[in-house]
Design a protein around this motif. Structure first.
Motif, short mmCIF file in Angstrom:
data_model
loop_
_atom_site.label_atom_id
_atom_site.label_comp_id
_atom_site.label_asym_id
_atom_site.label_seq_id
_atom_site.Cartn_x
_atom_site.Cartn_y
_atom_site.Cartn_z
N TYR A 90 0.74 10.01 -4.97
CA TYR A 90 2.17 9.98 -4.68
C TYR A 90 2.60 11.26 -3.96
CZ TYR A 90 2.01 5.97 -7.79
OH TYR A 90 1.71 4.76 -8.35
N ASN A 91 2.50 11.26 -2.67
CA ASN A 91 2.97 12.41 -1.89
C ASN A 91 4.49 12.30 -1.72
OD1 ASN A 91 3.40 10.46 0.01
ND2 ASN A 91 1.48 10.87 1.11
N TRP A 92 5.13 13.23 -1.03
CA TRP A 92 6.61 13.25 -0.92
C TRP A 92 7.15 11.97 -0.29
CZ3 TRP A 92 8.96 12.67 3.75
CH2 TRP A 92 8.16 12.86 4.88
N GLN A 126 0.83 -1.22 0.00
CA GLN A 126 0.00 0.00 0.00
C GLN A 126 0.86 1.27 0.00
OE1 GLN A 126 -2.70 -0.56 3.28
NE2 GLN A 126 -3.61 -2.35 2.27
N LEU A 127 2.14 1.10 0.33
CA LEU A 127 3.06 2.25 0.34
C LEU A 127 3.31 2.81 -1.06
CD1 LEU A 127 5.71 0.96 2.90
CD2 LEU A 127 4.10 2.82 3.24
N ILE A 128 2.95 2.01 -2.07
CA ILE A 128 3.19 2.51 -3.43
C ILE A 128 1.87 2.81 -4.17
CG2 ILE A 128 5.49 1.49 -3.80
CD1 ILE A 128 3.91 -0.77 -5.36
N TYR A 129 0.74 2.77 -3.47
CA TYR A 129 -0.52 3.17 -4.11
C TYR A 129 -0.54 4.69 -4.27
CZ TYR A 129 -2.51 -1.41 -2.59
OH TYR A 129 -2.78 -2.71 -2.37
N PRO A 130 -1.18 5.22 -5.33
CA PRO A 130 -1.37 6.69 -5.40
C PRO A 130 -2.25 7.14 -4.22
CG PRO A 130 -2.04 5.61 -7.45
CD PRO A 130 -1.80 4.53 -6.45
N LYS A 167 6.99 9.10 -2.75
CA LYS A 167 8.02 9.29 -3.78
C LYS A 167 9.38 8.79 -3.29
CE LYS A 167 5.95 13.07 -6.32
NZ LYS A 167 5.85 14.54 -6.35
N ILE A 168 9.66 9.07 -2.01
CA ILE A 168 10.94 8.60 -1.44
C ILE A 168 10.97 7.07 -1.40
CG2 ILE A 168 12.34 8.50 0.69
CD1 ILE A 168 11.58 11.44 1.12
N ILE A 169 9.85 6.47 -0.97
CA ILE A 169 9.77 5.00 -0.88
C ILE A 169 10.04 4.39 -2.26
CG2 ILE A 169 8.17 3.04 -0.53
CD1 ILE A 169 8.90 4.20 2.11
#
Ligand code: NAD
Length: 473
Positions: A458-460, A452-456, A463-465
């Motif tokens: 895309y906050n900052w 779930q960390l890569i679901y839109p 993006k780092i993840i």
């Protein structure tokens, strides 16, 4: 079984229902029971199998025992012993990005399978793949070869006595019946036969995107270098070539012999031939170890090929005697063959062995590589360097160093071709896998997951993840 299209469709549907409702859910124990019933039937009917093969093409009871019965019993024994291991679900490692999930490979049967067999080992090449298909949990329709009618009838009896038609059915017939069968959407087709018919099978399978195993033939070369023991090489060559009277897919098709040793090797080949099969045509004909050519069509084909080859310059070392009434061709060794000779151009599939000479091993390798990929290549050499060069610089489905044809009997080696000689592998675990779908199963956690960390959106932070994930690869 009638030959009408509809009957096969009905049979297919019955097997499909049975597969989905029963076979797919049953335990390994039920598969083992079917294999045990098959083993028991074969053991009890060994004499009938030998008689059928004798009536089909004079195959000797000893050759039937070694090459038709023993390999199938070994396949069954191995499957009974290993099935639990083969069928076990395999756990796989989890990558960091899928932390918390569990991945596994589930071995599931493919479904309703069609097995099409050839005539040259008509019992073993029908029942061997059947063992793999049953072990993997499939239902099967078996189509034996029509060219060996006694074995075909015995196989029909066997299947009817052991299995319910929902599990295993058998269809009698030739080209027309096979082509009707090929219209159906099988879950797998296991075909053993010629490359020409293999192409027809693959085209039909493509219409339903059915997976195929194609166990085909080809032109198998034997290379003999000067670093060899002539006597034992000759003995092994005579046995390997004239077993089943040369009607074997892994039979040597031509000998590539280093020029300076040709005469010595021919002397030994003649000697070993007389030892195993006799000296004169009559004696050879009476020898019970020598099978006949399977039918008049193949007799005529082989005779015409031999005639053309001699016309083109081939020199008979021994053999070249015929009896059309008995479909008898005496095993023949041909010298003075070049690559333009017709005998070099096709799979011989009979008791004729042509000799071609070479000066340097590289020349022999080049010649092999100019042909379509073979099912088997053999090298007779005591030099490790030559053996390695041969393996590294050629390709083949199977290769034996310092012997011929015995690779077929090894239970832990894959058996099959490459390119023109086939697709997929048979025997033991490899045969089991042909009839098995390796199903990937991934189990996710119930609630919050790392993905779930890569679901839109895309906050900052996300993006780092994503940067970190891609940076680590
Ligand atoms: P084949 O290809 O003529 O026949 C094999 C099967 O296909 C038979 O059951 C036959 O009824 C069916 N068939 C034949 N023509 C067909 C067509 N036009 N359409 C649909 N079905 C058709 O082969 P064969 O003469 O029985 O056997 C000899 C060939 O098999 C040789 O090339 C040999 O090398 C090869 N072979 C390979 C292996 C192996 O394990 N790789 C083993 C034995 C034989």
């Amino acid at each position: 079984m009638s030959t009408a299209d509809n009957d096969y469709t009905q049979l297919f549907k019955i097997q499909q229902q049975h597969f989905l409702n029963v076979l797919k859910k049953e335990r390994l124990f039920a598969r083992k029971e079917r294999l045990l019933k098959l083993k028991k039937w074969i053991k009890q009917n060994q004499d009938a199998i030998k008689l059928a093969l004798y009536n089909d093409f004079n195959k000797s009871p000893q050759e039937v025992a070694i090459s038709e019965i023993k390999p199938v019993i070994s396949e069954i024994n191995q499957a009974l012993k290993e099935l639990r291991n083969w069928a076990k679900t395999e756990r796989v490692k989890t990558p960091l990005t899928l932390f918390g999930t569990k991945g596994s490979i589930v071995k599931e049967a493919k479904g309703v399978c069609l097995i099409i067999a050839p005539w040259n080992f008509p019992f073993m090449l029908a029942v061997g793949p059947l063992v793999s298909a049953i072990a993997a949990g499939n239902s099967v329709v078996l189509k034996p070869s029509e060219i060996t009618p006694n074995t075909e009838l015995l196989l029909i009896k066997m299947v009817k006595e052991i299995f319910s038609p929902k599990e295993v059915s058998i269809v009698k017939g030739g080209i027309e019946e096979t082509q009707n069968l090929l219209k159906l959407p099988w879950n797998h087709i296991f075909f053993t036969g010629s490359p020409q018919v293999g192409k027809i099978i693959m085209q039909s399978a493509a219409k339903h995107l059915t997976s195929v195993t194609l166990e085909l033939g080809g032109r198998n070369a034997v290379v003999v270098t000067k670093n060899t023991n002539f006597k034992s090489t000759a003995k092994k060559l005579i046995w390997g070539k004239f077993f089943n009277n040369g009607q074997s897919c892994i039979s040597p098709n031509y000998l590539l012999v280093e020029e300076s040793i040709k005469d010595k090797l021919i002397t030994e080949l003649k000697f070993e031939f007389v030892e195993m099969y006799g000296n004169y045509a009559d004696e050879i004909k009476k020898n019970p170890s020598l099978a006949r050519i399977v039918n008049a069509k193949h007799f005529d084909r082989l005779k015409a090929l031999l005639d053309k080859s001699i016309e083109a310059g081939g020199k008979v070392v021994f053999g070249n005697q015929f009896d059309a009434e008995e479909n008898f061709i005496s095993p023949t060794l041909l010298d003075n063959i070049n690559i333009e000779n017709p005998i070099f151009q096709e799979e011989i599939f009979g008791p004729i062995l042509p000799i071609i000479t070479y000066k340097k091993l590289q020349e022999a390798i080049k010649l092999i590589n100019s042909n379509e990929s073979a099912l088997a290549l053999y090298i007779f050499s005591n030099s490790k360097k030559e053996q390695q060069q041969f393996i590294k610089e050629t390709t083949a489905g199977t290769t034996v160093i310092n012997d011929t044809t015995i690779q077929f009997t090894h239970p832990n080696l894959p058996f099959g071709g490459v390119g023109n000689s086939g697709l997929g592998k048979a025997h033991g675990h490899f045969g089991y896998l042909e009839f098995t779908n390796k199903r990937a199963v991934l189990k996710q956690r119930k609630k919050h997951t790392t993905s779930q960390l890569i679901y839109p959106k895309y906050n900052w932070f996300k993006k780092i993840i994503i940067k970190l994930i891609t940076w680590f690869e």
